[in-house]
Motif scaffolding. Structure first.
Motif, PDB file in Angstrom:
ATOM      1  N   ALA A 159       0.865  -1.176   0.000  1.00 43.95           N
ATOM      2  CA  ALA A 159       0.000   0.000   0.000  1.00 43.95           C
ATOM      3  C   ALA A 159       0.899   1.222   0.000  1.00 43.95           C
ATOM      4  O   ALA A 159       1.234   1.772   1.050  1.00 43.95           O
ATOM      5  CB  ALA A 159      -0.901  -0.022   1.217  1.00 43.95           C
ATOM      6  N   CYS A 160       1.344   1.595  -1.151  1.00 50.23           N
ATOM      7  CA  CYS A 160       2.274   2.717  -1.254  1.00 50.23           C
ATOM      8  C   CYS A 160       1.509   4.026  -1.165  1.00 50.23           C
ATOM      9  O   CYS A 160       0.615   4.290  -1.957  1.00 50.23           O
ATOM     10  CB  CYS A 160       3.045   2.658  -2.550  1.00 50.23           C
ATOM     11  N   ASN A 161       1.877   4.842  -0.196  1.00 49.37           N
ATOM     12  CA  ASN A 161       1.202   6.122  -0.032  1.00 49.37           C
ATOM     13  C   ASN A 161       2.137   7.296  -0.292  1.00 49.37           C
ATOM     14  O   ASN A 161       1.876   8.411   0.135  1.00 49.37           O
ATOM     15  CB  ASN A 161       0.608   6.213   1.376  1.00 49.37           C
ATOM     16  N   ALA A 162       3.246   7.030  -0.972  1.00 53.33           N
ATOM     17  CA  ALA A 162       4.218   8.088  -1.216  1.00 53.33           C
ATOM     18  C   ALA A 162       3.656   9.141  -2.166  1.00 53.33           C
ATOM     19  O   ALA A 162       3.686  10.317  -1.893  1.00 53.33           O
ATOM     20  CB  ALA A 162       5.506   7.507  -1.771  1.00 53.33           C
ATOM     21  N   ARG A 163       3.158   8.708  -3.296  1.00 58.67           N
ATOM     22  CA  ARG A 163       2.528   9.598  -4.265  1.00 58.67           C
ATOM     23  C   ARG A 163       1.805   8.767  -5.307  1.00 58.67           C
ATOM     24  O   ARG A 163       2.028   7.580  -5.437  1.00 58.67           O
ATOM     25  CB  ARG A 163       3.533  10.543  -4.896  1.00 58.67           C
ATOM     26  N   ARG A 164       0.953   9.358  -6.040  1.00 55.96           N
ATOM     27  CA  ARG A 164       0.097   8.623  -6.974  1.00 55.96           C
ATOM     28  C   ARG A 164       0.880   7.924  -8.088  1.00 55.96           C
ATOM     29  O   ARG A 164       0.442   6.917  -8.615  1.00 55.96           O
ATOM     30  CB  ARG A 164      -0.915   9.569  -7.616  1.00 55.96           C
ATOM     31  N   THR A 165       2.000   8.462  -8.479  1.00 54.05           N
ATOM     32  CA  THR A 165       2.737   7.889  -9.602  1.00 54.05           C
ATOM     33  C   THR A 165       3.824   6.905  -9.176  1.00 54.05           C
ATOM     34  O   THR A 165       4.616   6.477  -9.988  1.00 54.05           O
ATOM     35  CB  THR A 165       3.401   9.006 -10.428  1.00 54.05           C
ATOM     36  N   CYS A 166       3.867   6.551  -7.902  1.00 51.97           N
ATOM     37  CA  CYS A 166       4.908   5.646  -7.417  1.00 51.97           C
ATOM     38  C   CYS A 166       4.855   4.309  -8.148  1.00 51.97           C
ATOM     39  O   CYS A 166       3.804   3.686  -8.252  1.00 51.97           O
ATOM     40  CB  CYS A 166       4.743   5.435  -5.919  1.00 51.97           C
TER      41      CYS A 166
ATOM     42  N   CYS B 145       5.937   1.399  -7.315  1.00 49.47           N
ATOM     43  CA  CYS B 145       5.706   0.184  -6.537  1.00 49.47           C
ATOM     44  C   CYS B 145       4.248   0.054  -6.100  1.00 49.47           C
ATOM     45  O   CYS B 145       3.874  -0.957  -5.514  1.00 49.47           O
ATOM     46  CB  CYS B 145       6.623   0.115  -5.325  1.00 49.47           C
ATOM     47  N   GLN B 146       3.427   1.034  -6.393  1.00 49.69           N
ATOM     48  CA  GLN B 146       2.016   0.974  -6.016  1.00 49.69           C
ATOM     49  C   GLN B 146       1.357  -0.225  -6.678  1.00 49.69           C
ATOM     50  O   GLN B 146       1.437  -0.414  -7.884  1.00 49.69           O
ATOM     51  CB  GLN B 146       1.307   2.253  -6.439  1.00 49.69           C
ATOM     52  N   GLY B 147       0.753  -1.083  -5.865  1.00 48.07           N
ATOM     53  CA  GLY B 147       0.100  -2.277  -6.389  1.00 48.07           C
ATOM     54  C   GLY B 147       1.020  -3.460  -6.620  1.00 48.07           C
ATOM     55  O   GLY B 147       0.572  -4.538  -6.984  1.00 48.07           O
ATOM     56  N   ARG B 148       2.320  -3.272  -6.424  1.00 47.13           N
ATOM     57  CA  ARG B 148       3.289  -4.362  -6.577  1.00 47.13           C
ATOM     58  C   ARG B 148       3.428  -5.097  -5.244  1.00 47.13           C
ATOM     59  O   ARG B 148       3.132  -4.551  -4.198  1.00 47.13           O
ATOM     60  CB  ARG B 148       4.650  -3.806  -6.979  1.00 47.13           C
ATOM     61  N   PRO B 149       3.934  -6.324  -5.264  1.00 46.27           N
ATOM     62  CA  PRO B 149       4.144  -7.040  -4.000  1.00 46.27           C
ATOM     63  C   PRO B 149       5.336  -6.450  -3.249  1.00 46.27           C
ATOM     64  O   PRO B 149       6.124  -5.684  -3.800  1.00 46.27           O
ATOM     65  CB  PRO B 149       4.420  -8.472  -4.445  1.00 46.27           C
ATOM     66  N   SER B 150       5.452  -6.796  -1.979  1.00 48.45           N
ATOM     67  CA  SER B 150       6.513  -6.212  -1.151  1.00 48.45           C
ATOM     68  C   SER B 150       7.915  -6.614  -1.605  1.00 48.45           C
ATOM     69  O   SER B 150       8.891  -5.973  -1.218  1.00 48.45           O
ATOM     70  CB  SER B 150       6.320  -6.601   0.306  1.00 48.45           C
ATOM     71  N   CYS B 151       8.048  -7.639  -2.433  1.00 48.17           N
ATOM     72  CA  CYS B 151       9.372  -8.042  -2.926  1.00 48.17           C
ATOM     73  C   CYS B 151       9.794  -7.245  -4.152  1.00 48.17           C
ATOM     74  O   CYS B 151      10.911  -7.391  -4.628  1.00 48.17           O
ATOM     75  CB  CYS B 151       9.378  -9.526  -3.276  1.00 48.17           C
ATOM     76  N   TYR B 152       8.927  -6.379  -4.675  1.00 44.27           N
ATOM     77  CA  TYR B 152       9.246  -5.607  -5.874  1.00 44.27           C
ATOM     78  C   TYR B 152      10.488  -4.756  -5.634  1.00 44.27           C
ATOM     79  O   TYR B 152      10.550  -4.009  -4.665  1.00 44.27           O
ATOM     80  CB  TYR B 152       8.061  -4.720  -6.232  1.00 44.27           C
ATOM     81  N   PRO B 153      11.499  -4.868  -6.502  1.00 36.82           N
ATOM     82  CA  PRO B 153      12.713  -4.077  -6.301  1.00 36.82           C
ATOM     83  C   PRO B 153      12.430  -2.604  -6.544  1.00 36.82           C
ATOM     84  O   PRO B 153      12.123  -2.194  -7.648  1.00 36.82           O
ATOM     85  CB  PRO B 153      13.699  -4.657  -7.322  1.00 36.82           C
ATOM     86  N   CYS B 154      12.490  -1.830  -5.503  1.00 41.25           N
ATOM     87  CA  CYS B 154      12.099  -0.433  -5.567  1.00 41.25           C
ATOM     88  C   CYS B 154      13.218   0.420  -5.001  1.00 41.25           C
ATOM     89  O   CYS B 154      13.656   0.196  -3.884  1.00 41.25           O
ATOM     90  CB  CYS B 154      10.821  -0.269  -4.753  1.00 41.25           C
ATOM     91  N   SER B 155      13.688   1.386  -5.747  1.00 42.33           N
ATOM     92  CA  SER B 155      14.799   2.209  -5.262  1.00 42.33           C
ATOM     93  C   SER B 155      14.328   3.609  -4.892  1.00 42.33           C
ATOM     94  O   SER B 155      13.253   4.043  -5.277  1.00 42.33           O
ATOM     95  CB  SER B 155      15.890   2.295  -6.325  1.00 42.33           C
ATOM     96  N   ASP B 156      15.151   4.308  -4.158  1.00 40.46           N
ATOM     97  CA  ASP B 156      14.806   5.646  -3.685  1.00 40.46           C
ATOM     98  C   ASP B 156      14.616   6.648  -4.813  1.00 40.46           C
ATOM     99  O   ASP B 156      14.087   7.724  -4.601  1.00 40.46           O
ATOM    100  CB  ASP B 156      15.889   6.167  -2.736  1.00 40.46           C
ATOM    101  N   SER B 157      15.055   6.314  -5.998  1.00 40.62           N
ATOM    102  CA  SER B 157      14.946   7.278  -7.092  1.00 40.62           C
ATOM    103  C   SER B 157      13.501   7.556  -7.478  1.00 40.62           C
ATOM    104  O   SER B 157      13.214   8.589  -8.052  1.00 40.62           O
ATOM    105  CB  SER B 157      15.718   6.797  -8.315  1.00 40.62           C
TER     106      SER B 157
END
Length: 55
Positions: A27-34, A36-48
């Protein structure tokens, strides 16, 4: 063993915790265009592009 299509690692499909990590969306609440939104928790996601608490 099952290969995860998101992180490309094998996981034990009989392990409920592993299945949750590789299939349940974050449940990514960082911003609408993130990305990783809707991806599983194992999705490789970087700070960029993602600043959610799960990553």
């Amino acid at each position: 063993m099952t290969n995860c299509r998101h992180c490309s690692q094998d996981y034990d499909a009989t392990d409920a915790g592993a299945v949750e990590t590789h299939t349940t969306p974050v449940a990514c609440n960082a911003r609408r265009t993130c990305r990783c939104q809707g991806r599983p928790s194992c999705y490789p996601c970087s700070d960029s592009f993602c600043y959610c608490s799960e990553h």
